[in-house]
Design an enzyme around this catalytic site. Sequence first.
Site, PDB file in Angstrom:
ATOM      1  N   ARG A   1      -0.844  -1.702  -7.009  1.00  0.00           N
ATOM      2  CA  ARG A   1      -1.031  -2.621  -6.237  1.00  0.00           C
ATOM      3  C   ARG A   1      -1.990  -4.030  -6.702  1.00  0.00           C
ATOM      4  NH1 ARG A   1      -1.266  -4.452  -0.608  1.00  0.00           N
ATOM      5  NH2 ARG A   1      -3.275  -5.022   0.334  1.00  0.00           N
TER       6      ARG A   1
ATOM      7  N   ARG B   1       1.112  -1.105   0.045  1.00  0.00           N
ATOM      8  CA  ARG B   1       0.038  -0.062   0.183  1.00  0.00           C
ATOM      9  C   ARG B   1       0.871   1.244  -0.001  1.00  0.00           C
ATOM     10  NH1 ARG B   1      -1.888  -3.426   3.978  1.00  0.00           N
ATOM     11  NH2 ARG B   1      -4.049  -4.358   3.370  1.00  0.00           N
TER      12      ARG B   1
ATOM     13  N   HIS C   1      -2.554   2.429  -5.763  1.00  0.00           N
ATOM     14  CA  HIS C   1      -3.534   1.432  -5.414  1.00  0.00           C
ATOM     15  C   HIS C   1      -3.414   0.420  -7.097  1.00  0.00           C
ATOM     16  CE1 HIS C   1      -5.128  -0.292  -2.100  1.00  0.00           C
ATOM     17  NE2 HIS C   1      -6.202  -0.698  -2.856  1.00  0.00           N
TER      18      HIS C   1
ATOM     19  N   TYR D   1      -9.227 -10.739  -6.948  1.00  0.00           N
ATOM     20  CA  TYR D   1      -8.362 -10.735  -7.886  1.00  0.00           C
ATOM     21  C   TYR D   1      -8.394 -11.828  -8.954  1.00  0.00           C
ATOM     22  CZ  TYR D   1      -6.506  -6.890  -5.403  1.00  0.00           C
ATOM     23  OH  TYR D   1      -6.150  -5.823  -4.645  1.00  0.00           O
TER      24      TYR D   1
ATOM     25  N   HIS E   1      -3.543  -8.997   3.520  1.00  0.00           N
ATOM     26  CA  HIS E   1      -4.985  -9.055   3.630  1.00  0.00           C
ATOM     27  C   HIS E   1      -5.400 -10.026   4.797  1.00  0.00           C
ATOM     28  CE1 HIS E   1      -5.647  -8.549  -0.926  1.00  0.00           C
ATOM     29  NE2 HIS E   1      -5.642  -7.326  -0.421  1.00  0.00           N
TER      30      HIS E   1
ATOM     31  N   LYS F   1      -2.168  -2.732   8.002  1.00  0.00           N
ATOM     32  CA  LYS F   1      -3.623  -2.415   8.633  1.00  0.00           C
ATOM     33  C   LYS F   1      -3.374  -3.228   9.964  1.00  0.00           C
ATOM     34  CE  LYS F   1      -6.341  -0.948   4.827  1.00  0.00           C
ATOM     35  NZ  LYS F   1      -7.680  -1.319   4.152  1.00  0.00           N
TER      36      LYS F   1
END
Length: 341
Positions: A290, A192, A287, A322, A313, A216
């Site tokens: 990414r 990110r 992004h 994806y 993730h 995150k």
Amino acid sequence: MPELPPGRSPESGAEPHHHPHGHPHDQVLVEEYARHLAAERNLSEHTVRAYSSDAAELLRHARNAVGAESPLDDLLTLAVLRSWLASMSTAGQARASLARRAASARALSRWLYRTERLTTDPGARLQAPKRGRPLPGVLRQDQAGRALAEAASVVENGVPESGSGTLKIDPNDPILVRDLALLELLYATGVRVGELVSLDVDDIDRDRRTIRVLGKGGKERVVPYGVPAATALNSWLDRARPALTSENSGPAAFLGKRGGRVNQRQVRQVVHQALERVNDAPSLGPHGLRHSAATHLLDGGADLRSVQELLGHATLTTTQLYTHVSVDRLRASYRQAHPRA
């Protein structure tokens, strides 16, 4: 959605005494809730702010609808939660926004129940319209390759002024070397943009060609990068970064023109400018690189679990998005190439 009892809606005027800035008890409650989100759930500052704002808004709606001095068990019923979502739906909020608000209401309800402020958890039965998940925009592999080749050419040759033999940007400019390293690393790792700008020099293991990023929820992970990214990154760290270093630099891996840590807006500008040099490339930001990295990994045969780990993730469901991109590409190629498609 179930109706509230007649005469109890804000429009009815049944509750004339409202606190203009929210009920004092609710303000304390929201502050405690915010501390819980930050300390116990380790959510980002942005998420804590959003969930706290939702909680305050929901409580105001409930007191207006049910009664300003009603106890929490009467205020936060399933009917009230649904009426809060309905009011936003009527105001034209998108399904994605409603889904987020519903998740926020469920989180508040769960916390109130767990801390024995509510005797039941009405949010456990709250549903919202399913969030539509558009497929992310991605580059084709050849477009990504051309964008990076153009960026490398700029480093080597500079940027000529249109219609003249003079250079608009000198190839010796350390910012060009930095930009190439940023682009190569974004595409090589799929990190990110926030993770990239937060990198410190010590987070880069040049011998093993890996970077350590904080994702995150404060989760740390190690991500590998390839030879082209290593070449660009080493050139930046050894040759160009020292030319920009100042007393404001600290350990930041990537610097701006004045020597401070590069910011996300600057990185977005770098990506947009790089893709503008590729005529048929879509307009994407960091992004988009990414998304492209993830898609190309899967196209190349990487397994879903590995890609999940690389991207950081929390759940495999996010990574599975994806696979839809890859299947759509396969379907498009099939329609174009197969004689009986």
